[in-house]
Design a protein around this motif. Structure first.
Motif, PDB file in Angstrom:
ATOM      1  N   SER A 177       0.974  -0.696  -0.131  1.00 52.45           N
ATOM      2  CA  SER A 177      -0.326  -0.056  -0.149  1.00 52.45           C
ATOM      3  C   SER A 177       0.692   1.269   0.221  1.00 52.45           C
ATOM      4  CB  SER A 177      -0.654  -0.025   1.064  1.00 52.45           C
ATOM      5  OG  SER A 177       0.286  -0.013   2.398  1.00 52.45           O
ATOM      6  N   SER A 178       0.821   2.565  -0.531  1.00 55.74           N
ATOM      7  CA  SER A 178       0.757   3.344  -0.955  1.00 55.74           C
ATOM      8  C   SER A 178       1.414   4.566   0.429  1.00 55.74           C
ATOM      9  CB  SER A 178       0.306   5.209  -1.581  1.00 55.74           C
ATOM     10  OG  SER A 178      -0.845   4.731  -1.130  1.00 55.74           O
ATOM     11  N   ARG A 233      -8.289   1.722   3.764  1.00 51.88           N
ATOM     12  CA  ARG A 233      -9.009   1.672   2.289  1.00 51.88           C
ATOM     13  C   ARG A 233      -9.185   0.508   2.041  1.00 51.88           C
ATOM     14  NH1 ARG A 233      -8.838   1.250  -2.283  1.00 51.88           N
ATOM     15  NH2 ARG A 233      -6.498   1.775  -3.002  1.00 51.88           N
ATOM     16  N   LYS A 234      -7.557  -0.260   1.260  1.00 52.06           N
ATOM     17  CA  LYS A 234      -7.444  -2.039   2.004  1.00 52.06           C
ATOM     18  C   LYS A 234      -8.263  -3.119   2.851  1.00 52.06           C
ATOM     19  CE  LYS A 234      -4.149  -1.217  -1.890  1.00 52.06           C
ATOM     20  NZ  LYS A 234      -2.212  -1.701  -1.960  1.00 52.06           N
ATOM     21  N   ASP A 283      -4.158   4.077   2.827  1.00 50.38           N
ATOM     22  CA  ASP A 283      -4.283   3.481   1.592  1.00 50.38           C
ATOM     23  C   ASP A 283      -4.330   2.193   2.078  1.00 50.38           C
ATOM     24  OD1 ASP A 283      -4.331   2.359  -0.928  1.00 50.38           O
ATOM     25  OD2 ASP A 283      -2.237   1.911  -1.301  1.00 50.38           O
ATOM     26  N   THR A 284      -3.635   1.638   3.487  1.00 46.69           N
ATOM     27  CA  THR A 284      -4.074   0.265   4.148  1.00 46.69           C
ATOM     28  C   THR A 284      -4.854   0.105   4.978  1.00 46.69           C
ATOM     29  OG1 THR A 284      -1.996   0.412   4.683  1.00 46.69           O
ATOM     30  CG2 THR A 284      -3.228  -1.227   6.182  1.00 46.69           C
TER      31      THR A 284
END
Length: 324
Positions: A167-168, A175-176, A172-173
């Motif tokens: 992840s960026s 969200r995923k 982002d983590t």
């Protein structure tokens, strides 16, 4: 480990001047100084957490290496940023958690001391009960906040390894994880964390109290004596007892920590919906019983150093925060 409880008192004659309760503290100063000093402490210990987590993750080539070798390998491939993966998320995200931990700890301890005041209980026992209840309550409250933060931080530490997702960044983590598992994905290992933290806290403070008592008596201090130790003696005894307590606790809690770490970092798409039993079977199959002690060296070092620095730091915070 978030702050679990205030330092248990040594012989009353020795630590009477360090018994700083909630009413005597400047709350603003207490939280500001506490957040700053505990963040600095976390920065010193974060590399050991990264090494420990890397060693515990399945499929990693590092999982078969010794702690010092893992540390050197991370430095070689990723440099200094590699051993501080996830620290930004942990440091910034922990600030509200530290306020929550310190407040719930001190308020619940103060309430228990008032509740037991005047009862037919030895003073040492009364203080011990108050510290124990405060530590358990603070742990349970903080689990609600810290478990999602831990899940995110650990995923950032191990991303790129087999079975993990790149992840960026922290958002982002999040969200995923939510996309793959829903909101409950952020609370992977919550039950295991909550159930194990209470006895771990009891073990920590039990070992700390016993070690401190033995040290004081070996130095010639007795309850009936009027001799008081110097500030340096108090700090040294507290630090040594904290180190012993952290070392003892790491021996007992490492197996559960290994299972919890694997639960928190693996993806559903790779292993299916993980569970405690499934994770334990996998560990046994891959490494045998010793698999539950993967990362023991770094965790032993982490908890020993944490116990020492936490006690000294916490006592310093309270002294600096006393109302004038």
């Amino acid at each position: 480990m978030a702050v679990e409880a205030e330092a248990a008192t040594a012989p009353e004659l020795a630590l009477a001047d360090t018994d700083i309760n909630w009413a005597r503290l400047d709350k603003t100063r207490f939280h500001i100084i506490g957040a700053f000093l505990f963040t600095a402490q976390s920065a010193l210990l974060h590399p050991t957490a990264v090494v420990k987590t890397r060693m515990q993750v399945a499929g990693s080539s590092l999982s078969h290496m010794r702690g010092i070798s893992v540390f050197k390998q991370i430095l070689k491939t990723d440099g200094i940023p590699g051993i501080y993966r996830g620290f930004g998320t942990s440091a910034i995200g922990s600030l509200p958690g530290r306020v929550l931990a310190l407040t719930s700890l001190e308020v619940s301890k103060d309430m228990m001391l008032k509740y037991t005041e005047g009862r037919d209980i030895p003073e040492a026992t009364r203080v011990g009960i108050a510290n124990g209840v405060a530590g358990m309550f603070s742990n349970l409250v903080c689990c609600v906040y810290y478990v999602p933060l831990e899940v995110i931080g650990q995923r950032l530490m191990v991303q790129g390894l087999p079975g993990t997702t790149v992840s960026s960044g922290p958002f982002d983590t999040v969200r995923k994880v939510i996309k793959a598992e829903g909101f409950r994905g952020l609370y992977r290992g919550f039950g295991l964390t909550a159930v194990t933290q209470s006895p771990a806290s009891a073990l920590w403070w039990g070992a700390y109290g016993a070690a401190q008592h033995i040290i004081w008596r070996s130095l010639g201090y007795r309850d009936e004596m009027n001799k008081k130790p110097s500030h340096m003696e108090m700090v040294t005894v507290q630090a040594t007892a904290g180190m012993v307590a952290g070392a003892c606790s790491s021996v007992i809690t490492t197996p559960l920590d290994t299972v919890k770490t694997r639960l928190q970092v693996m993806d559903n798409c790779v292993v299916g919906r993980p569970s405690v039993l499934k994770t334990m079977r996998t560990l046994l199959k891959e490494y045998g019983w010793w698999g539950f002690y993967r990362g023991f060296g770094p965790r032993f070092l982490n908890m020993s150093l944490y116990g020492t620095t936490m006690i000294v730091t916490y006592e310093l915070i309270k002294r600096l925060s006393v109302r004038q």
